[in-house]
Scaffold this motif. Structure first.
Motif, PDB file in Angstrom:
ATOM      1  N   SER A 214       0.711  -1.359  13.861  1.00 52.10           N
ATOM      2  CA  SER A 214       1.197  -0.485  14.590  1.00 52.10           C
ATOM      3  C   SER A 214       0.946  -0.037  15.547  1.00 52.10           C
ATOM      4  O   SER A 214       0.964   1.238  16.389  1.00 52.10           O
ATOM      5  CB  SER A 214       0.514   1.052  13.124  1.00 52.10           C
ATOM      6  OG  SER A 214      -1.018   0.321  13.559  1.00 52.10           O
ATOM      7  N   ILE A 216      -3.097   1.183  16.043  1.00 54.17           N
ATOM      8  CA  ILE A 216      -3.878   1.677  15.931  1.00 54.17           C
ATOM      9  C   ILE A 216      -5.171   0.785  16.541  1.00 54.17           C
ATOM     10  O   ILE A 216      -5.988   1.120  17.091  1.00 54.17           O
ATOM     11  CB  ILE A 216      -3.978   2.297  15.022  1.00 54.17           C
ATOM     12  CG1 ILE A 216      -5.169   3.401  14.589  1.00 54.17           C
ATOM     13  CG2 ILE A 216      -4.015   1.213  13.602  1.00 54.17           C
ATOM     14  CD1 ILE A 216      -5.388   4.353  13.343  1.00 54.17           C
ATOM     15  N   ASP A 217      -5.047  -0.942  16.428  1.00 50.82           N
ATOM     16  CA  ASP A 217      -6.153  -1.734  16.311  1.00 50.82           C
ATOM     17  C   ASP A 217      -6.355  -1.832  17.946  1.00 50.82           C
ATOM     18  O   ASP A 217      -7.303  -1.525  18.700  1.00 50.82           O
ATOM     19  CB  ASP A 217      -6.208  -2.680  15.778  1.00 50.82           C
ATOM     20  CG  ASP A 217      -6.280  -2.877  14.743  1.00 50.82           C
ATOM     21  OD1 ASP A 217      -6.655  -1.579  13.901  1.00 50.82           O
ATOM     22  OD2 ASP A 217      -6.223  -3.992  13.655  1.00 50.82           O
ATOM     23  N   THR A 265      -3.699 -10.524   8.088  1.00 57.20           N
ATOM     24  CA  THR A 265      -3.255  -9.744   8.171  1.00 57.20           C
ATOM     25  C   THR A 265      -1.607  -9.360   7.933  1.00 57.20           C
ATOM     26  O   THR A 265      -0.873  -8.655   7.327  1.00 57.20           O
ATOM     27  CB  THR A 265      -3.800  -8.601   9.617  1.00 57.20           C
ATOM     28  OG1 THR A 265      -5.702  -8.740   9.412  1.00 57.20           O
ATOM     29  CG2 THR A 265      -3.000  -7.144   9.483  1.00 57.20           C
TER      30      THR A 265
HETATM   31  C1  LIG Z   1      -3.639  -2.933   7.425  1.00 63.88           C
HETATM   32  C2  LIG Z   1      -3.121  -2.432   9.395  1.00 63.88           C
HETATM   33  O1  LIG Z   1      -2.679  -1.079   8.835  1.00 63.88           O
HETATM   34  C3  LIG Z   1      -4.033  -2.252  10.194  1.00 63.88           C
HETATM   35  C4  LIG Z   1      -4.761  -3.687  10.055  1.00 63.88           C
HETATM   36  O2  LIG Z   1      -6.217  -2.981  10.951  1.00 63.88           O
HETATM   37  C5  LIG Z   1      -1.439  -2.878  10.022  1.00 63.88           C
HETATM   38  C6  LIG Z   1      -1.503  -1.946  11.234  1.00 63.88           C
HETATM   39  O3  LIG Z   1      -2.074  -0.648  11.187  1.00 63.88           O
HETATM   40  O4  LIG Z   1      -0.552  -2.773  11.859  1.00 63.88           O
END
Ligand SMILES: C[C@@](O)(CCO)CC(=O)[O-]
Ligand SMILES: Nc1ncnc2c1ncn2[C@@H]1O[C@H](COP(=O)(O)OP(=O)(O)OP(=O)(O)O)[C@@H](O)[C@H]1O
Length: 408
Positions: A214, A216-217, A265
C-alpha cells in the motif's frame, strides 16, 4: 575525485489500525513511526582505480540481517548492463521493475556476487535495484567504487515493524545524498522535495520485497510522526495514495511485544487477496469496518473503554481474515487480564503485537503488563519442527523523527 560519503537513518513503524484493509481502496489506515528503532545506511563513493577488468566495484555489507552479516561484491559494469537507472521525476513516476528484471538481478547476485543461498539473495535484490536505479547512470557509476554498509540492530527484521521499508528508505536517502555530492554536517531531516524523492524510491524498493504494497510503511518511515493513508483508484485502473502526515495531539506510549514467530508479509497479503477474491462482499464489509476504526481513532476523544473496545474489534477482524497466530493471541489474552487490549501490528502471522496505552492506564498497570508480556513464550510446530520462542517487550513513544540524512 574526493570520496563522497553519506549516512542516513530511517525508523520502523507500527500500524495502529487498518493493516491489510489499506491495501484495498478506499480504506484508511493509521500508522506512527517508532523513531527509536532505526536502520542506518552508510554509502561511500570513490574514484575507481580500475581493477583488472577496468572498472569499479559495488561492495555491500548488511550487518545485522543475519548472524555474521551478509556481504556481496559486484562489478559496476555488470549492474550497468541491467539498465536499472530511472528518473524519479519523469512523468508517471518510477515504473515498477517487473518479474523479469527482478530475476536478472537475482541471477547476477547469485552468479557473480558469490551469494549461494536463495534466502541470502533476497535482501540484496532491492539493494542492487536501488543502487542501479539511483546511481546507475553510465557516466557516473562506471567511474566509481561504491561501498554500502547497513546497520539494523535496533529494528528486528521481519517482525511487523516495517524493517523492509526502513531499509529501503534509509538506503534510498543515503544513495540520493551521495548522488548529490554528499551530506552536510550532522544528520538532519531533508526538505520537502527530498522527502518526496526518498519516499518514491523507498516504495520502489518495498515493491520488490512485497509485490504491491500500500505504501504506508515507506511513507511513515520517510515522514515520521503519524500518517493517515488511503489508496485511491482512478478511471482506467491506475492508482495513487492520499496521505496526511501530522503530530499526535497527545503523546501515546505503546508496548510492542515481539513473539519472534517468523512470518512473510508477501505471503500474508497474498493469502488475504485470495480469500477476498473468493468472498468479495464479506471481505469488503470487514475492510470497511477496519477503516471505520481508523477514522474513529483519528476523530479522537476515545475513552479507555472506547479504546479497548475498538482494539478488541480490530484484532477480532484481523483474526477473522486469517492473519493472527496463537502466539499473538497469547499477548491479547495476557494484556486483557490487566484491562488493556492488544492487537497484532503489521502483516501479522507472527511478529509483533501492540498495546496502545491510554492515558487512563496508570504507571503501575503499565509496568505490570510490560512484565507479564516479557514473561511469555510460545511453543508449537514451526517450519523447522517443534520450537520455543521467548517474547521481548519494548515500551516506547509512538511518533517522532522520520528519515534523517547527513555525513560524518
Ligand atoms: C499488511 C500491510 O497492510 C502492512 C504491512 O506492514 C501491507 C501493506 O499495507 O502493504
Ligand atoms: N536491515 C535489513 N537489511 C536488508 N534487508 C532487510 C533489512 N530489514 C528487512 N529487510 C528485508 O525485508 C524483509 C522483511 O520484510 P517483511 O515485510 O517480512 O518484514 P517487516 O517489514 O519487518 O514487517 P511488516 O511488513 O509486517 O511491517 C527481509 O526478509 C529482508 O529481505
Amino acid at each position: 575525485m574526493d570520496t563522497i560519503k553519506a549516512v542516513s537513518s530511517a525508523p520502523g513503524k507500527t500500524i495502529l489500525f487498518g493493516e491489510h484493509s489499506v491495501v484495498y481502496s478506499p480504506n484508511v489506515a493509521v500508522a506512527t513511526a517508532l523513531s527509536s528503532l532505526r536502520i542506518r545506511s552508510v554509502v561511500e563513493a570513490s574514484q575507481a582505480g580500475g581493477d583488472r577488468n577496468g572498472g569499479g566495484m559495488i561492495e555491500a555489507n548488511l550487518r545485522d540481517v543475519k548472524e555474521g552479516g551478509l556481504g556481496c561484491r559486484l562489478r559496476c559494469c555488470d549492474v550497468l548492463e541491467l539498465e536499472l537507472w530511472a528518473d524519479e521525476e519523469a512523468e508517471g513516476g518510477l515504473v515498477p521493475l517487473g518479474e523479469e528484471k527482478i530475476s536478472q538481478i537475482r541471477k547476477l547476485v547469485k552468479e557473480k556476487g558469490g551469494v549461494g543461498e536463495e534466502e541470502d539473495v533476497t535482501p540484496l535484490v532491492p539493494l542492487v535495484a536501488l543502487v542501479g536505479g539511483v546511481l546507475g547512470k553510465k557516466e557516473w557509476l562506471e567511474r566509481r567504487n561504491v561501498k554500502i554498509t547497513v546497520h539494523s540492530k535496533s529494528l528486528p527484521v521481519g517482525s511487523g515493524l516495517g524493517s523492509s521499508a526502513a531499509f529501503c528508505v534509509s538506503l534510498s536517502a543515503a544513495l540520493l545524498s551521495v548522488r548529490e555530492g554528499g551530506g552536510e554536517g550532522v544528520e538532519a531531516v531533508p526538505g520537502r522535495e527530498e522527502l518526496e524523492k526518498i519516499n518514491t524510491w523507498g516504495y520502489h524498493g518495498e515493491s520488490i520485497i512485497h509485490g504491491a504494497p500500500s505504501g504506508i510503511d515507506n511513507t511513515v518511515s520517510t515522514y515520521g510522526g503519524c500518517v493517515k493513508m488511503r489508496r485511491v483508484l482512478h478511471e482506467g485502473g491506475a492508482g495513487s495514495t492520499e496521505k496526511e502526515i501530522f503530530k499526535l495531539e497527545e503523546p501515546i506510549e505503546v508496548l510492542i511485544t515481539n513473539t519472534f514467530v517468523p512470518k512473510s508479509t508477501k505471503g500474508l497479503v497474498a493469502g488475504v487477496r485470495r480469500r477476498w477474491e473468493g468472498e468479495r462482499g464479506v471481505y469488503e464489509a470487514i475492510f470497511k469496518a477496519m477503516s471505520e476504526i481508523s477514522e474513529s481513532f483519528l476523530r479522537g476523544g476515545w475513552t479507555l473503554e472506547g479504546m479497548n473496545e475498538n482494539v478488541r474489534v480490530a484484532q477480532g477482524l484481523l483474526r477473522t481474515i486469517g492473519v493472527s497466530h496463537p502466539a499473538l493471541e497469547m499477548v491479547v489474552e495476557t494484556s486483557r487480564v490487566y484491562g488493556v487490549e492488544s492487537k497484532l501490528t503489521g502483516a501479522g502471522g507472527g511478529g509483533c503485537a501492540i498495546s496502545i496505552l491510554h492515558k487512563k492506564v496508570d504507571e503501575e498497570t503499565r509496568q505490570k503488563v510490560e512484565k507479564a508480556m516479557g514473561g511469555l513464550a510460545w511453543e508449537g510446530e514451526g517450519e523447522g519442527g517443534r520450537e520455543r520462542r521467548t517474547f521481548e517487550v519494548v515500551r516506547t513513544e509512538a511518533g517522532g523523527r522520520g528519515v534523517t540524512v547527513g555525513s560524518w
